[in-house]
Design an enzyme around this catalytic site. Sequence first.
Site, PDB file in Angstrom:
ATOM      1  N   ARG A 149      14.142  19.684   0.460  1.00 56.43           N
ATOM      2  CA  ARG A 149      15.117  19.891   1.077  1.00 56.43           C
ATOM      3  C   ARG A 149      15.544  21.643   0.968  1.00 56.43           C
ATOM      4  O   ARG A 149      15.470  22.128  -0.067  1.00 56.43           O
ATOM      5  CB  ARG A 149      16.437  19.394   0.374  1.00 56.43           C
ATOM      6  CG  ARG A 149      17.855  19.914   1.179  1.00 56.43           C
ATOM      7  CD  ARG A 149      18.944  19.366   0.194  1.00 56.43           C
ATOM      8  NE  ARG A 149      20.189  19.934   1.137  1.00 56.43           N
ATOM      9  CZ  ARG A 149      21.559  19.987   0.591  1.00 56.43           C
ATOM     10  NH1 ARG A 149      21.318  19.554  -0.725  1.00 56.43           N
ATOM     11  NH2 ARG A 149      22.442  20.542   1.164  1.00 56.43           N
TER      12      ARG A 149
ATOM     13  N   GLU B 229      20.431  11.245   3.241  1.00 60.33           N
ATOM     14  CA  GLU B 229      19.500  12.360   3.610  1.00 60.33           C
ATOM     15  C   GLU B 229      17.834  12.437   3.076  1.00 60.33           C
ATOM     16  O   GLU B 229      17.165  13.057   3.648  1.00 60.33           O
ATOM     17  CB  GLU B 229      20.305  13.727   3.064  1.00 60.33           C
ATOM     18  CG  GLU B 229      21.480  14.031   3.612  1.00 60.33           C
ATOM     19  CD  GLU B 229      22.408  14.805   2.734  1.00 60.33           C
ATOM     20  OE1 GLU B 229      23.068  14.535   1.822  1.00 60.33           O
ATOM     21  OE2 GLU B 229      22.613  16.159   2.841  1.00 60.33           O
TER      22      GLU B 229
ATOM     23  N   ARG C  71      35.237  25.317  -2.959  1.00 59.06           N
ATOM     24  CA  ARG C  71      35.046  26.323  -1.798  1.00 59.06           C
ATOM     25  C   ARG C  71      36.555  26.416  -1.120  1.00 59.06           C
ATOM     26  O   ARG C  71      36.901  25.395  -0.538  1.00 59.06           O
ATOM     27  CB  ARG C  71      33.915  26.257  -0.948  1.00 59.06           C
ATOM     28  CG  ARG C  71      32.591  26.422  -1.874  1.00 59.06           C
ATOM     29  CD  ARG C  71      31.342  26.130  -0.792  1.00 59.06           C
ATOM     30  NE  ARG C  71      30.326  25.588  -1.693  1.00 59.06           N
ATOM     31  CZ  ARG C  71      29.534  24.833  -1.021  1.00 59.06           C
ATOM     32  NH1 ARG C  71      29.533  24.523   0.281  1.00 59.06           N
ATOM     33  NH2 ARG C  71      28.677  23.973  -1.605  1.00 59.06           N
TER      34      ARG C  71
ATOM     35  N   ASN D 238      15.108  18.249  -4.054  1.00 59.00           N
ATOM     36  CA  ASN D 238      16.270  18.981  -3.851  1.00 59.00           C
ATOM     37  C   ASN D 238      16.713  19.892  -5.087  1.00 59.00           C
ATOM     38  O   ASN D 238      17.234  19.499  -6.135  1.00 59.00           O
ATOM     39  CB  ASN D 238      17.451  18.199  -3.438  1.00 59.00           C
ATOM     40  CG  ASN D 238      18.780  18.769  -3.101  1.00 59.00           C
ATOM     41  OD1 ASN D 238      18.845  20.143  -3.104  1.00 59.00           O
ATOM     42  ND2 ASN D 238      19.693  18.397  -2.681  1.00 59.00           N
TER      43      ASN D 238
ATOM     44  N   GLY E  75      31.671  15.650   1.046  1.00 60.43           N
ATOM     45  CA  GLY E  75      31.244  15.527  -0.288  1.00 60.43           C
ATOM     46  C   GLY E  75      32.038  16.477  -1.050  1.00 60.43           C
ATOM     47  O   GLY E  75      33.058  17.060  -0.819  1.00 60.43           O
ATOM     48  N   ASN E  76      31.357  17.283  -1.965  1.00 63.10           N
ATOM     49  CA  ASN E  76      31.639  18.445  -2.851  1.00 63.10           C
ATOM     50  C   ASN E  76      31.958  19.415  -1.959  1.00 63.10           C
ATOM     51  O   ASN E  76      32.730  20.408  -1.656  1.00 63.10           O
ATOM     52  CB  ASN E  76      30.750  18.677  -3.903  1.00 63.10           C
ATOM     53  CG  ASN E  76      31.193  17.776  -5.255  1.00 63.10           C
ATOM     54  OD1 ASN E  76      32.696  17.745  -5.580  1.00 63.10           O
ATOM     55  ND2 ASN E  76      30.348  17.171  -5.789  1.00 63.10           N
TER      56      ASN E  76
ATOM     57  N   HIS F 193      24.299  20.945   6.020  1.00 63.16           N
ATOM     58  CA  HIS F 193      24.380  19.556   6.177  1.00 63.16           C
ATOM     59  C   HIS F 193      23.815  18.808   6.960  1.00 63.16           C
ATOM     60  O   HIS F 193      24.119  17.656   7.682  1.00 63.16           O
ATOM     61  CB  HIS F 193      25.728  18.860   6.174  1.00 63.16           C
ATOM     62  CG  HIS F 193      26.610  19.308   4.860  1.00 63.16           C
ATOM     63  ND1 HIS F 193      28.112  19.404   4.703  1.00 63.16           N
ATOM     64  CD2 HIS F 193      26.327  19.201   3.685  1.00 63.16           C
ATOM     65  CE1 HIS F 193      28.200  19.734   3.420  1.00 63.16           C
ATOM     66  NE2 HIS F 193      27.272  19.376   2.632  1.00 63.16           N
TER      67      HIS F 193
HETATM   68  P1  ADP Z   1      27.853  15.987  -3.187  1.00 67.95           P
HETATM   69  O1  ADP Z   1      28.159  16.780  -2.289  1.00 67.95           O
HETATM   70  O2  ADP Z   1      27.652  16.631  -4.549  1.00 67.95           O
HETATM   71  O3  ADP Z   1      26.675  15.117  -2.927  1.00 67.95           O
HETATM   72  P2  ADP Z   1      29.346  13.596  -2.878  1.00 67.95           P
HETATM   73  O4  ADP Z   1      28.950  13.367  -1.464  1.00 67.95           O
HETATM   74  O5  ADP Z   1      28.673  12.584  -3.937  1.00 67.95           O
HETATM   75  O6  ADP Z   1      29.014  14.890  -3.309  1.00 67.95           O
HETATM   76  O7  ADP Z   1      30.844  13.314  -2.995  1.00 67.95           O
HETATM   77  C1  ADP Z   1      31.707  13.822  -4.110  1.00 67.95           C
HETATM   78  C2  ADP Z   1      32.831  13.407  -3.677  1.00 67.95           C
HETATM   79  O8  ADP Z   1      33.317  12.161  -3.298  1.00 67.95           O
HETATM   80  C3  ADP Z   1      34.059  14.028  -5.109  1.00 67.95           C
HETATM   81  O9  ADP Z   1      35.410  14.468  -4.715  1.00 67.95           O
HETATM   82  C4  ADP Z   1      34.294  12.540  -5.407  1.00 67.95           C
HETATM   83  O10 ADP Z   1      35.555  12.301  -6.000  1.00 67.95           O
HETATM   84  C5  ADP Z   1      34.460  11.741  -3.976  1.00 67.95           C
HETATM   85  N1  ADP Z   1      34.439  10.123  -4.171  1.00 67.95           N
HETATM   86  C6  ADP Z   1      33.449   9.429  -4.534  1.00 67.95           C
HETATM   87  N2  ADP Z   1      33.793   8.206  -4.677  1.00 67.95           N
HETATM   88  C7  ADP Z   1      35.276   8.243  -4.298  1.00 67.95           C
HETATM   89  C8  ADP Z   1      36.148   7.158  -4.092  1.00 67.95           C
HETATM   90  N3  ADP Z   1      36.089   5.908  -4.479  1.00 67.95           N
HETATM   91  N4  ADP Z   1      37.473   7.533  -3.604  1.00 67.95           N
HETATM   92  C9  ADP Z   1      37.643   8.749  -3.298  1.00 67.95           C
HETATM   93  N5  ADP Z   1      36.852   9.717  -3.387  1.00 67.95           N
HETATM   94  C10 ADP Z   1      35.492   9.427  -3.912  1.00 67.95           C
END
Ligand code: ADP
Length: 399
Positions: A89, A383, A239, A10, A208-209, A178
């Site tokens: 990806r 994924e 964003r 990726n 996620g982010n 996604h």
């Molecule tokens: P990406 O889109 O980069 O793959 P992820 O799916 O790993 O991102 O998600 C990242 C987000 O998940 C961040 O905002 C992080 O704070 C949140 N996150 C991870 N663990 C927790 C938790 N225990 N409680 C709340 N938010 C969480």
Amino acid sequence: MTDKLVFILNCGSSSLKFALIDTQTQQQILSGLADSLASDSPIITIKYQGNKHRVTLPAQAAHQQAIDTVVAFLQQHQLATHVVAVGHRVVHGGEAFTESVIITPQVLSQIEQVSQLAPLHNPANIIGIKAAQQAFNQLPQVAVFDTAFHQTIPAKAYLYPLPYSLYEEHGIRRYGFHGTSHFYVTQQASQLLGIERDQLNIISAHLGNGASVTAIKNGQSVDTSMGLTPLEGLVMGTRCGDIDPAISHFLIDQLGYQQAQVNQLLNKESGLLGLSQLSNDCRVLEEEAEQGHEGARLALDIFCYRLAKYIASYTVPLGQLDAVVFTGGIGENSDMIRENVLRQLSIFGFKVDHDKNQAARFGASGIITNNAGPQAIVIPTNEELVIAQDSIRLIQQEQ
Ligand code: ADP
């Protein structure tokens, strides 16, 4: 060790995530990240057998050297000979790709053509494909597109109310992203709820982010919140999601912003980070909100409110709803966000079971509601597994 390992790549503009998946056991054997590529201090972290191996690359080393380094690691640990395919990806498949494909020279040139629609993402994916072709020159390479799952969305949902010629001549429409994650949770929800996939109606929230929500009717995507680019839709880490498009002009005409600054602002400085003036990280915001940080509280409130509105609106294309699915880092872990969103959707009869909601985190999945009618469920996404399974399926079809 089976002979069904797929190496997953990726590729971002300055980073590269990779994983090695055993498609027979569905286990991730190895994973890692090459970061700060083409900078002064590129570094690779490889997680293997419970250990983290850190390799510092020479300054300015880029994707090819990173991939070569990982391949050397695979060889050193007698893994390379078991790899049967490389799965990539690819962010944007435009309308050209409705499913995963084996990469041929023609496919690569089509991905290059689509790059115009995703200038921030596809060029990096292409670099990754070319580097992997060199490093694994005997192996089939497969492209799995973030957009493909959404190609079943009907025109009334994918067209913007703009002059139709912009769609016809330039492909300006909703594509959605996604897709691999939304597809994976659809499969899992079907199993969990005991409803055949082609009869399953769910709303899937990948948080996620980046974050997006998808309406899935009879197992197929019928609407999704991201658009031409991954900027549209929900509030995300940095964003903005949906805003009045005239804000861009206002920033340029009235406030003297340059186009590039507007892009930076909307993509990197907005969302949870912009609202809270603190962090894009949901965990940090939850902790700070608890301590009384107003910005953090506001950012989370807006995130939840907008997500709840999206979910409610997606009952329109579905007609009937079996479940709302939460996935992605926030969806999989934040009982607070899930509870907040479902409370705002009480019109649909959701009653959160607090114990189940709290238990569903750190990789646990399950139903978190206790009511008749639509359920809410948590499903950790995977994924990489979808990419690995598609790769194996395609190369077996070829044989
Ligand atoms: P990406 O889109 O980069 O793959 P992820 O799916 O790993 O991102 O998600 C990242 C987000 O998940 C961040 O905002 C992080 O704070 C949140 N996150 C991870 N663990 C927790 C938790 N225990 N409680 C709340 N938010 C969480």
